[in-house]
Design an enzyme around this catalytic site. Structure first.
Site, PDB file in Angstrom:
ATOM      1  N   GLU A  34      -4.328  13.290   0.908  1.00  0.00           N
ATOM      2  CA  GLU A  34      -3.028  13.053   0.285  1.00  0.00           C
ATOM      3  C   GLU A  34      -1.972  14.025   0.801  1.00  0.00           C
ATOM      4  O   GLU A  34      -0.823  13.640   1.038  1.00  0.00           O
ATOM      5  CB  GLU A  34      -3.144  13.173  -1.240  1.00  0.00           C
ATOM      6  CG  GLU A  34      -3.865  12.015  -1.900  1.00  0.00           C
ATOM      7  CD  GLU A  34      -3.103  10.712  -1.751  1.00  0.00           C
ATOM      8  OE1 GLU A  34      -1.897  10.688  -2.066  1.00  0.00           O
ATOM      9  OE2 GLU A  34      -3.714   9.722  -1.307  1.00  0.00           O
ATOM     10  N   CYS A 190       3.382  -4.963   2.069  1.00  0.00           N
ATOM     11  CA  CYS A 190       4.717  -4.701   1.533  1.00  0.00           C
ATOM     12  C   CYS A 190       5.354  -3.547   2.308  1.00  0.00           C
ATOM     13  O   CYS A 190       5.720  -2.508   1.745  1.00  0.00           O
ATOM     14  CB  CYS A 190       4.637  -4.388   0.037  1.00  0.00           C
ATOM     15  SG  CYS A 190       6.226  -4.481  -0.826  1.00  0.00           S
ATOM     16  N   CYS A 197       5.330 -11.257   3.023  1.00  0.00           N
ATOM     17  CA  CYS A 197       5.358 -11.881   1.699  1.00  0.00           C
ATOM     18  C   CYS A 197       4.475 -13.130   1.573  1.00  0.00           C
ATOM     19  O   CYS A 197       3.878 -13.340   0.512  1.00  0.00           O
ATOM     20  CB  CYS A 197       6.800 -12.209   1.315  1.00  0.00           C
ATOM     21  SG  CYS A 197       7.867 -10.750   1.212  1.00  0.00           S
ATOM     22  N   CYS A 200       1.091 -12.075   0.351  1.00  0.00           N
ATOM     23  CA  CYS A 200       1.031 -11.046  -0.688  1.00  0.00           C
ATOM     24  C   CYS A 200       0.547 -11.636  -2.011  1.00  0.00           C
ATOM     25  O   CYS A 200       1.049 -12.679  -2.443  1.00  0.00           O
ATOM     26  CB  CYS A 200       2.412 -10.420  -0.883  1.00  0.00           C
ATOM     27  SG  CYS A 200       2.476  -9.207  -2.227  1.00  0.00           S
ATOM     28  N   CYS A 206       7.076 -11.553  -7.834  1.00  0.00           N
ATOM     29  CA  CYS A 206       7.926 -10.485  -7.302  1.00  0.00           C
ATOM     30  C   CYS A 206       9.393 -10.902  -7.373  1.00  0.00           C
ATOM     31  O   CYS A 206       9.794 -11.878  -6.735  1.00  0.00           O
ATOM     32  CB  CYS A 206       7.524 -10.173  -5.860  1.00  0.00           C
ATOM     33  SG  CYS A 206       8.577  -8.954  -5.050  1.00  0.00           S
TER      34      CYS A 206
END
Length: 351
Positions: A34, A190, A197, A200, A206
């Protein structure tokens, strides 16, 4: 199906399951990945991560490393405060928590370099404890899904995103997969400039997609012209070595080894004479431009061949004669490493 259910169903077949920090997935490896992934692409991070865990397989090993060693292994990743904080946090976890990362947000965010989202990732991915995250990918997914206006750097916009992240995060039994899934969705579908899209799992619900305004979210940071700065870096060379100076621990390239700097070329004679050496020859090189998040730096490299090594230099722990044919393992900022590589090439090519 709600947001989390759709995401989990997609993740089972299309998510990323073979990233190096997932095999095995431990709080230490999650934390390390991270920190490395902050403002850095996965493809860039993977070889750095693999080298890090080979050299520092656990938090105790990292805590026992010198700052020079850590910065050397970080060289090229940029944002070097991350590496210094990584080591500081490792020392605290090793000494005060017996090598085990805390299991609550407050103790985690008290560690150097760990913010709320990174703490959430450690809890969710490392321990399976329910905690929301909000890295760049997640901000983009949620901003588009809910059509949240405004730049996420603004307090009100960020709070709205955190509220949505909290609502969407499922119970502990699925939080590990969910957390990886929402990061994967942002990273693979995304995306910032070319969202996919049609494939997705969230497209029907959305709001940005319904409005045909996917690229309007999240809101853009107000643009300002970056300040321009310049410096002259000296490649002070003698006997196959170049003089390096350690930078202060805070500020630009903090703790790294760099080339001595002067305001302009006119000051080189004074710089050399101050340390009791003489100039055999000088050779200005083409400027090198380097971009930081908050300004643009133009480096004017000046090769200075000394007639002898300086008899007076700064404190020994602040200077280093860096051998071009047997370089030391020290942390170098990327443009400094490039200049030293170029010097090495010219020295080898010289008759």
């Amino acid at each position: 199906m709600d947001f989390a259910d759709r995401l989990l169903a997609w993740y089972r077949d299309h998510g990323r399951h073979d990233l190096p920090w997932q095999q095995p997935r431990t709080p230490y490896r999650v934390w390390l990945s991270e920190i490395m992934l902050q403002q850095t692409q996965v493809t860039t991070v993977i070889p750095y991560f693999e080298r890090f865990v080979a050299d520092y397989p656990d938090v105790h090993a990292l805590a026992g490393a010198s700052e020079d060693d850590v910065l050397h292994r970080w060289s090229g990743l940029g944002y070097y405060a991350r590496a210094r904080n990584l080591r500081k946090a490792a020392i605290i976890v090793s000494n005060e928590f017996a090598g085990e990362f805390p299991r609550n947000i407050d103790d985690l965010t008290a560690l150097p370099g760990i913010g709320r989202s990174t703490a959430g990732a450690i809890l969710a991915l490392g321990y399976g404890i329910r905690a929301p995250i909000l890295d760049g990918n997640v901000k983009r997914v949620l901003a588009r899904f809910h059509a949240i206006d405004g730049w996420p750097g603004r307090t009100a916009t960020l709070q709205r995103l955190w509220d949505e992240a909290e609502r969407a995060t499922p119970a502990a039994d699925t939080v590990t997969d969910y957390t990886q899934a929402i990061m994967d969705l942002g990273a693979t579908l995304c995306t910032r400039t070319k969202p996919l899209c049609p494939v997705c799992p969230q497209r029907v619900h959305c709001i940005a997609h319904q409005r045909g305004r996917e690229l309007d979210y999240p809101g853009k940071k107000p643009r300002k012209a970056k300040p321009q700065r310049a410096t002259t870096m000296l490649l002070a060379e003698h006997g196959g070595s170049v003089l390096l100076a350690r930078r202060d621990s805070s500020g630009l390239w903090g703790g790294l080894w760099s080339l001595p700097e002067i305001a302009d070329e006119a000051g080189v004679a004074e710089w050399v004479s101050e340390f009791g050496a003489g100039i055999a020859a000088t050779e200005p090189w083409s400027p090198l431009k380097h971009s930081f998040s908050h300004y643009e730096l133009t480096i004017h490299p000046l090769r200075v061949r000394l007639d002898r090594k300086p008899v007076r230099v700064a404190e020994q722990d602040k200077t280093l004669w860096y051998k071009l044919d047997a370089p030391a393992d020290v942390g170098l900022a990327a443009p400094v490493a490039r200049l030293i590589d170029e010097l090495r090439t010219r020295v080898v090519a010289a008759p």
